[in-house]
Scaffold this active site. Structure first.
Site, PDB file in Angstrom:
ATOM      1  N   LYS A 171      13.811  12.829  -9.667  1.00  0.00           N
ATOM      2  CA  LYS A 171      13.192  12.020  -8.593  1.00  0.00           C
ATOM      3  C   LYS A 171      13.880  12.359  -7.279  1.00  0.00           C
ATOM      4  O   LYS A 171      15.047  12.754  -7.274  1.00  0.00           O
ATOM      5  CB  LYS A 171      13.382  10.534  -8.895  1.00  0.00           C
ATOM      6  CG  LYS A 171      12.426   9.631  -8.151  1.00  0.00           C
ATOM      7  CD  LYS A 171      11.084   9.549  -8.867  1.00  0.00           C
ATOM      8  CE  LYS A 171      10.030   8.822  -8.078  1.00  0.00           C
ATOM      9  NZ  LYS A 171       8.837   8.568  -8.907  1.00  0.00           N
ATOM     10  N   ASP A 204       5.116   9.984  -4.285  1.00  0.00           N
ATOM     11  CA  ASP A 204       5.448   8.616  -4.719  1.00  0.00           C
ATOM     12  C   ASP A 204       5.170   7.746  -3.483  1.00  0.00           C
ATOM     13  O   ASP A 204       4.394   8.163  -2.601  1.00  0.00           O
ATOM     14  CB  ASP A 204       6.910   8.525  -5.187  1.00  0.00           C
ATOM     15  CG  ASP A 204       7.219   7.229  -5.941  1.00  0.00           C
ATOM     16  OD1 ASP A 204       6.888   7.131  -7.129  1.00  0.00           O
ATOM     17  OD2 ASP A 204       7.785   6.286  -5.331  1.00  0.00           O
TER      18      ASP A 204
HETATM   19  P1  NDP Z   1       1.756   4.218  -1.746  1.00  0.00           P
HETATM   20  O1  NDP Z   1       2.736   4.526  -0.685  1.00  0.00           O
HETATM   21  O2  NDP Z   1       0.473   4.954  -1.784  1.00  0.00           O
HETATM   22  O3  NDP Z   1       1.403   2.667  -1.741  1.00  0.00           O
HETATM   23  C1  NDP Z   1       2.365   1.686  -1.894  1.00  0.00           C
HETATM   24  C2  NDP Z   1       1.682   0.358  -1.712  1.00  0.00           C
HETATM   25  O4  NDP Z   1       2.544  -0.709  -2.073  1.00  0.00           O
HETATM   26  C3  NDP Z   1       1.313   0.120  -0.249  1.00  0.00           C
HETATM   27  O5  NDP Z   1       0.131  -0.631  -0.206  1.00  0.00           O
HETATM   28  C4  NDP Z   1       2.504  -0.699   0.250  1.00  0.00           C
HETATM   29  O6  NDP Z   1       2.271  -1.474   1.397  1.00  0.00           O
HETATM   30  C5  NDP Z   1       2.688  -1.576  -0.934  1.00  0.00           C
HETATM   31  N1  NDP Z   1       3.986  -2.219  -0.930  1.00  0.00           N
HETATM   32  C6  NDP Z   1       5.203  -1.679  -0.764  1.00  0.00           C
HETATM   33  N2  NDP Z   1       6.135  -2.622  -0.816  1.00  0.00           N
HETATM   34  C7  NDP Z   1       5.476  -3.796  -1.042  1.00  0.00           C
HETATM   35  C8  NDP Z   1       5.872  -5.136  -1.214  1.00  0.00           C
HETATM   36  N3  NDP Z   1       7.155  -5.486  -1.139  1.00  0.00           N
HETATM   37  N4  NDP Z   1       4.912  -6.076  -1.446  1.00  0.00           N
HETATM   38  C9  NDP Z   1       3.609  -5.743  -1.503  1.00  0.00           C
HETATM   39  N5  NDP Z   1       3.186  -4.467  -1.343  1.00  0.00           N
HETATM   40  C10 NDP Z   1       4.109  -3.523  -1.121  1.00  0.00           C
HETATM   41  O7  NDP Z   1       2.548   4.399  -3.122  1.00  0.00           O
HETATM   42  P2  NDP Z   1       1.976   4.594  -4.589  1.00  0.00           P
HETATM   43  O8  NDP Z   1       0.707   3.840  -4.753  1.00  0.00           O
HETATM   44  O9  NDP Z   1       2.009   6.035  -4.902  1.00  0.00           O
HETATM   45  O10 NDP Z   1       3.132   3.912  -5.462  1.00  0.00           O
HETATM   46  C11 NDP Z   1       3.102   2.548  -5.844  1.00  0.00           C
HETATM   47  C12 NDP Z   1       4.010   2.344  -7.042  1.00  0.00           C
HETATM   48  O11 NDP Z   1       3.572   3.157  -8.130  1.00  0.00           O
HETATM   49  C13 NDP Z   1       5.474   2.725  -6.827  1.00  0.00           C
HETATM   50  O12 NDP Z   1       6.279   1.875  -7.613  1.00  0.00           O
HETATM   51  C14 NDP Z   1       5.546   4.143  -7.394  1.00  0.00           C
HETATM   52  O13 NDP Z   1       6.853   4.498  -7.779  1.00  0.00           O
HETATM   53  C15 NDP Z   1       4.632   3.983  -8.584  1.00  0.00           C
HETATM   54  N6  NDP Z   1       4.060   5.204  -9.149  1.00  0.00           N
HETATM   55  C16 NDP Z   1       3.382   6.098  -8.368  1.00  0.00           C
HETATM   56  C17 NDP Z   1       2.813   7.217  -8.946  1.00  0.00           C
HETATM   57  C18 NDP Z   1       1.987   8.169  -8.164  1.00  0.00           C
HETATM   58  O14 NDP Z   1       1.436   9.097  -8.763  1.00  0.00           O
HETATM   59  N7  NDP Z   1       1.823   8.003  -6.864  1.00  0.00           N
HETATM   60  C19 NDP Z   1       2.980   7.514 -10.376  1.00  0.00           C
HETATM   61  C20 NDP Z   1       3.651   6.470 -11.118  1.00  0.00           C
HETATM   62  C21 NDP Z   1       4.176   5.384 -10.504  1.00  0.00           C
HETATM   63  P3  NDP Z   1       2.744  -0.952   2.842  1.00  0.00           P
HETATM   64  O15 NDP Z   1       1.724   0.043   3.233  1.00  0.00           O
HETATM   65  O16 NDP Z   1       2.752  -2.187   3.662  1.00  0.00           O
HETATM   66  O17 NDP Z   1       4.116  -0.371   2.680  1.00  0.00           O
HETATM   67  O1  2IT Z   2       6.672   7.758 -10.754  1.00  0.00           O
HETATM   68  C1  2IT Z   2       5.968   8.743 -11.029  1.00  0.00           C
HETATM   69  O2  2IT Z   2       5.695   9.051 -12.196  1.00  0.00           O
HETATM   70  C2  2IT Z   2       5.439   9.547  -9.927  1.00  0.00           C
HETATM   71  N1  2IT Z   2       5.672   9.216  -8.771  1.00  0.00           N
HETATM   72  C3  2IT Z   2       4.644  10.787 -10.206  1.00  0.00           C
HETATM   73  C4  2IT Z   2       5.537  11.925 -10.563  1.00  0.00           C
HETATM   74  C5  2IT Z   2       4.870  13.276 -10.654  1.00  0.00           C
HETATM   75  O3  2IT Z   2       5.636  14.240 -10.786  1.00  0.00           O
HETATM   76  O4  2IT Z   2       3.653  13.380 -10.614  1.00  0.00           O
END
Ligand code: NDP
Ligand code: 2IT
Length: 460
Positions: A140, A180
Site C-alpha cells: 500500500k 484508493d
Molecule cells: P474516493 O476518494 O473515491 O471516495 C471516498 C469517499 O468517502 C468520498 O465520498 C469521501 O468524501 C468519503 N469520505 C471520506 N472520509 C469520510 C468520512 N469521514 N465520512 C464520510 N465520508 C467520508 O475513495 P474510494 O471510493 O476509492 O475508497 C473508499 C473506501 O474504499 C476506502 O476505505 C478505500 O480504502 C476502500 N477501497 C477502495 C478500493 C478501490 O478500488 N478504490 C478497493 C477496496 C477498498 P470527501 O469527498 O468529502 O472526502
Molecule cells: O484497498 C484496495 O484493495 C484498493 N485500494 C485496490 C488495490 C488495487 O491494487 O487495485
C-alpha cells in the site's frame, strides 16, 4: 490426571498468550499507530484455531514474520503550487508481503495519511489479496497530500514528483500500485505518464486502474462496488434474504460507493442515503445516481448540492448521522472507523439485517462485536471489497497477454471470484469452529494461503 478437554484448554491458553505476546511486540515496535494495531489485533485474534491445527506456523515464526513489513519506504514529495510556492508532502510505500506474488495495493492521497494508516492498509491487503486466489502479494502507499481544492496542474505536478521517487521501487513484477481514496483514473494517468518517461518504455502492468485507452481494464472502475454487492448478495441468499425491495444506505460518494449503489439498485434495492466527509443526503424515494455521478465524478462538487436538484431530499451536515437512517442493509464505503459502537447500536436498534464493508476497516472492534453478538450478517472488508484488487489482477493479466477482455467477460470473472471468496470464507469459518463468522473465516482463509507459501519458500 487432566481430561482431554483440560489439556486442550491449556493448549489454547498458551496459544492465546503467544498471540498476545506477538501483539505486544507489534505495539512496542510501532508506538502510537492505533489503526495499524487495530488491524493486526483483529487478524491475530482470529487465528487461534488455525494455529491449533497447524502448530508448524508457530515453529516457523509465521506470525512474527507476517506482522513485520518486508520493506517500508518513506520519501519527500516536493512540488510547486499554482502561486509558484514550493510545497512538501510525505510519500509512503509499504511492501508488506511478497509470498504469493508481486506487492499489490492502492495509493491513498489524503491529509490523514501517515505510517499507521499505510501499514494498516498494507497489512489488510496481504490477506485480501490472498483471498482473491490471484497471484498478488500485499502492499500500500500514499501521501499526506490533500487533493481537495487543487487545480488539475497541481495534481499533475504532485503525481509526477511522487512517481519520480516511487518509480525506483516498483515494476510490473515487483510492486504494482493502483488507486484508493483520492486517487482515481486521472491520478493513475499522471503517475503512469511519469513512470513511462523515467523508464523509457511502456510497461503497462506497472499500475492498474489505468484509462481504457492505454491498458486499463473494462469494469475496473465498477469492480470494488459491484464486488461488494456480489459478496453481500451471496451472504443474503444463504440466509433467505435478497437486495430486491430492501432499503439500503451506502456511505461515501466516491468510487466504491457509487458503484455499490449502482449494483444494489440494479438488483432492485431502494438506496436512500449516501454521504461525503461533510454530511449525508437522505432521499426517501431513492437516490438519483445520475445526479450523484455528475456532481462527484464530473463536477467534483459536495454532496449537499444534490438537494438543490432534488428538493424532496434532505441534507444533514453530519456524515456519521447517515447510520441513523433506518435500513435493511448498510454498506460503509467511505473510510476507516466510520461505524463506531454508538452508530452500530443505532443500526441494530433500527433493525439492520446485514452490513457489507466496501471500505477498509470501516467498523471499529466494538461495532463488529456488537453486530456478531446480535447475529447481524456481517461481511468484513478484506473479503467484501476484494473485487477492486481482483480486477486489478485481471488488468495485469490482460497487460501481460497484450489483449483486452470485454466488460462482460471481466464482470463475469469478478462475479465468480466474489462468490468463491464468500464460499471460502464461509467454509473456513466452519472448518475452524466459528460457523457463520466471516471475520474469522476470511482472516484464516487468507492467512493460511500466505503462511503456507512462506513456509515453502524458507526463512526469507
Ligand atoms: P474516493 O476518494 O473515491 O471516495 C471516498 C469517499 O468517502 C468520498 O465520498 C469521501 O468524501 C468519503 N469520505 C471520506 N472520509 C469520510 C468520512 N469521514 N465520512 C464520510 N465520508 C467520508 O475513495 P474510494 O471510493 O476509492 O475508497 C473508499 C473506501 O474504499 C476506502 O476505505 C478505500 O480504502 C476502500 N477501497 C477502495 C478500493 C478501490 O478500488 N478504490 C478497493 C477496496 C477498498 P470527501 O469527498 O468529502 O472526502
Ligand atoms: O484497498 C484496495 O484493495 C484498493 N485500494 C485496490 C488495490 C488495487 O491494487 O487495485
Amino acid at each position: 490426571m487432566k481430561s482431554l478437554e483440560q489439556v486442550e484448554q491449556t493448549h489454547n491458553e498458551h496459544i492465546d498468550q503467544y498471540i498476545q505476546h506477538v501483539f505486544e511486540t507489534v505495539k512496542k515496535r510501532n508506538p502510537h499507530e492505533s489503526e495499524f494495531h487495530q488491524a493486526v489485533k483483529e487478524v491475530l485474534d482470529s487465528l487461534i484455531p488455525a494455529l491449533v491445527q497447524n502448530p508448524h506456523y508457530i515453529n516457523q515464526a509465521i506470525l512474527e514474520r507476517i506482522v513485520e513489513p518486508e520493506r517500508v519506504i518513506t520519501f519527500r514529495v516536493p512540488w510547486v503550487d499554482d502561486q509558484g510556492h514550493v510545497q512538501v508532502n510525505r510519500g509512503f510505500r509499504v511492501q508488506y508481503n511478497s509470498a504469493i506474488g508481486p506487492y499489490k495495493g492502492g495509493i491513498r492521497f489524503h491529509p490523514t495519511v501517515n505510517a499507521s494508516i499505510i501499514k494498516f492498509l498494507g497489512f489488510e491487503q496481504i490477506f485480501k489479496n490472498a483471498l482473491t486466489g490471484q497471484p498478488i502479494g500485499g502492499g500500500k502507499g500514499g501521501a499526506d497530500f490533500d487533493p481537495k481544492g487543487k487545480s488539475d496542474g497541481e495534481i499533475m505536478r504532485f503525481c509526477q514528483s511522487f512517481m519520480s521517487e516511487l518509480s525506483k521501487h516498483i515494476g510490473p513484477d515487483i510492486d504494482v500500485p493502483a488507486g484508493d481514496i483520492g486517487v482515481g483514473a486521472r491520478e493513475v494517468g499522471y503517475l503512469f505518464g511519469q513512470y513511462k518517461k523515467i523508464r523509457g518504455g511502456f510497461e503497462a502492468g506497472v499500475l492498474t486502474g489505468k484509462g481504457i485507452g492505454y491498458g486499463g481494464s473494462l469494469a475496473r472502475k465498477e469492480a470494488t462496488g459491484y464486488g461488494t454487492v456480489y459478496f453481500v448478495e451471496e451472504m443474503l441468499k444463504d440466509n433467505d434474504l435478497c437486495f430486491k425491495d430492501s432499503t439500503v444506505v451506502v456511505s461515501g460518494s466516491g468510487n466504491v460507493s457509487i458503484y455499490a449503489m449502482e449494483k444494489a439498485m440494479e438488483l432492485g434495492a431502494n438506496v436512500v442515503a449516501c454521504s461525503d466527509s461533510s454530511g449525508y443526503i437522505y432521499d426517501k424515494k431513492g437516490i438519483n445516481l445520475n445526479t450523484v455521478k455528475r456532481l462527484k465524478e464530473v463536477e467534483h462538487k459536495r454532496i449537499h448540492e444534490y438537494v438543490k436538484e432534488h428538493p424532496d431530499a434532505i441534507y444533514t451536515d453530519d456524515p456519521s448521522g447517515i447510520w441513523s437512517v433506518p435500513c435493511d442493509i448498510a454498506l460503509p464505503c467511505a473510510t476507516q472507523n466510520e461505524i463506531d459502537h454508538h452508530s452500530a447500536q443505532i443500526l441494530v436498534s433500527n433493525g439492520v439485517k446485514a452490513i457489507g464493508e466496501g471500505a477498509n476497516m470501516p467498523s471499529t472492534h466494538e461495532a463488529i462485536n456488537l453486530f456478531l453478538k446480535e447475529n447481524i450478517l456481517f461481511a468484513p472488508g478484506k473479503a467484501a471489497n476484494a473485487g477492486g484488487v481482483s480486477v486489478s489482477s485481471l488488468e495485469m493479466a490482460q497487460n501481460s497477454a497484450r489483449l483486452s477482455w470485454s466488460f462482460e467477460e471481466v464482470n463475469n470473472r469478478l462475479h465468480r471470484i466474489m462468490k468463491s471468496i464468500y464460499r471460502n470464507s464461509k467454509d473456513a469459518a466452519e472448518t475452524y469452529g466459528a460457523p457463520g463468522n466471516l471475520v474469522v473465516g476470511a482472516n484464516i482463509a487468507g492467512f493460511v494461503r500466505v503462511a503456507d507459501a512462506m513456509i515453502e519458500q524458507g526463512v526469507i
